[in-house]
Design a protein around this motif. Structure first.
Motif, short mmCIF file in Angstrom:
data_model
loop_
_atom_site.label_atom_id
_atom_site.label_comp_id
_atom_site.label_asym_id
_atom_site.label_seq_id
_atom_site.Cartn_x
_atom_site.Cartn_y
_atom_site.Cartn_z
N SER A 195 -18.93 -4.88 -19.84
CA SER A 195 -19.90 -5.40 -21.08
C SER A 195 -20.14 -6.86 -20.81
O SER A 195 -19.41 -7.66 -20.68
N LEU A 196 -21.47 -7.18 -20.68
CA LEU A 196 -21.99 -8.44 -20.70
C LEU A 196 -23.30 -8.91 -21.03
O LEU A 196 -24.16 -8.02 -20.50
N LYS A 222 -21.69 -0.63 -13.32
CA LYS A 222 -22.63 -0.84 -14.51
C LYS A 222 -22.21 -2.24 -15.43
O LYS A 222 -21.32 -2.39 -15.60
N VAL A 223 -23.45 -2.51 -15.71
CA VAL A 223 -23.23 -3.63 -16.74
C VAL A 223 -23.95 -3.22 -18.06
O VAL A 223 -25.15 -2.70 -17.89
N VAL A 282 -27.98 -1.74 -14.63
CA VAL A 282 -27.95 -2.65 -15.90
C VAL A 282 -28.35 -1.76 -16.91
O VAL A 282 -29.73 -1.12 -17.18
N ARG A 283 -27.72 -1.50 -17.94
CA ARG A 283 -28.00 -0.71 -19.32
C ARG A 283 -28.27 -1.52 -20.36
O ARG A 283 -27.30 -2.51 -20.82
N PHE A 284 -29.24 -1.67 -21.13
CA PHE A 284 -29.71 -2.30 -22.40
C PHE A 284 -29.44 -1.33 -23.61
O PHE A 284 -29.80 -0.24 -23.78
#
Length: 327
Positions: free
Chosen positions: A120-121, A156-157, A184-186
């Motif tokens: 988580s970032l 994954k981020v 990268v997932r939003f």
């Protein structure tokens, strides 16, 4: 192979396990204040969680995500991951972490054979990181992210964009997938708890900006995990860009998961009030057959969908899509 379907025909093969309610950050949209933690005697012991997992596997659950709070703050978490990974019938074990304690754990996680790490970032700016989390730990998280992707573990981020707070970092976060082999997932913020105080972005708003910058993207049709994320691939990027929209892209009809809380409650849906107490019967000497019955009951009680809906009007959405994030 045994599989259990809920009352809506969905096969439930995935369990998220919270091993602690404690966290070493204070993210403003999640847990911004020190709140009383659940006492240790009320938290499931690891051997109790493993017993529940064995029962879940017998019902067709094959994939597990270990979360918190922050799971790595709990002592012996890595030993638990090793035992969970070794359970007969378990196909996949992944970890979600804020990354603060991750870097030094990577060699052991690699040895365990962890199948993936989600970090988580929400920003790549140390000052914004401090503003969101309340701590000066960006460097530690970055070190953990670099160690994870260098190890070859699938990384994954997960990022939550908040209007007026970290949305200016959208482009830099996206380009993590260009520079490194990470997805990268939003994630669209949910209007629950402290999250009700913030406005986020949905897939359409973000995709409209990406299309303007990367018009030759394409939709990814091959699954890249067990969850509900939809992905796009951009030429020249080493990873993909994902979107998880629990409101605007409601995915309840394909939900395949149940959740176990750190204090022993089985939740058929994270955003649904009903839950089943597994700790009390477990500590009262319940047999495996009885525990399996309770887990099956939880699966059958899984609701058709959560009860949240989009708070925006169509005009609101169009206005957001037309605006430039970070302007």
């Amino acid at each position: 192979m045994i599989s259990v379907k809920d009352n809506y025909g969905r096969t439930i093969d995935y369990m998220r396990i919270s091993v602690t309610d404690r966290c070493n950050l204070r993210c403003r949209y999640c847990m911004p204040e020190d709140i009383p933690s659940i006492s240790h005697d009320k938290i499931l012991r690891f051997e109790e969680i493993l017993k529940i997992c064995r029962c879940a596997v017998s019902l067709g659950v094959r994939k597990f995500k270990v979360t918190g709070g922050e799971p790595l703050v709990r002592k012996e978490c890595l030993s638990f991951l090793r035992e969970l990974k070794a359970l007969p019938g378990v196909e996949q074990v992944t970890l979600t972490t804020n990354g603060v304690l991750l870097a030094s754990r990577i060699p052991e996680l690699k040895a365990i054979g962890i199948d993936g790490i989600n970090i988580s970032l929400d920003t790549l700016d140390p000052d914004t990181f401090r503003q969101i989390t309340g701590f000066d730990d960006f460097g530690k998280v970055w070190e953990g992210l670099m160690a994870a992707q260098e190890s070859g573990i699938r990384t994954k981020v997960n990022s939550v964009l908040l209007q007026g707070i970290n949305d200016k970092d959208f482009e830099k976060l996206t380009e993590l997938a260009k520079d490194y082999p990470v997805d990268v997932r939003f994630i669209e913020i949910m209007p629950i708890g402290y999250g009700q105080n913030y406005r986020g972005y949905d897939r359409n708003a973000l995709l409209s900006l990406l299309v303007a910058r990367y018009p030759d993207y394409h939709t990814v049709t091959i699954p890249r995990g067990n969850g509900p994320a939809s992905y796009i691939a951009i030429p020249g990027f080493r990873g993909c860009i994902g979107f998880i929209d629990a409101i605007h892209g409601k995915f309840c009809d394909s939900c395949n998961r149940i959740r176990l809380t750190s204090d022993g409650f089985l939740k058929p849906c994270l955003y649904y009030g009903e839950s089943i107490d597994l700790k009390t019967p477990l500590r009262s000497g319940a047999s495996d057959e009885q525990l399996c019955g309770l887990i099956r009951e939880g699966i059958l009680e899984k609701p058709a969908c959560h009860q949240f809906w989009s708070p925006d009007t169509e005009a609101d959405r169009e206005q957001r899509q037309m605006s430039q994030i970070g302007g």
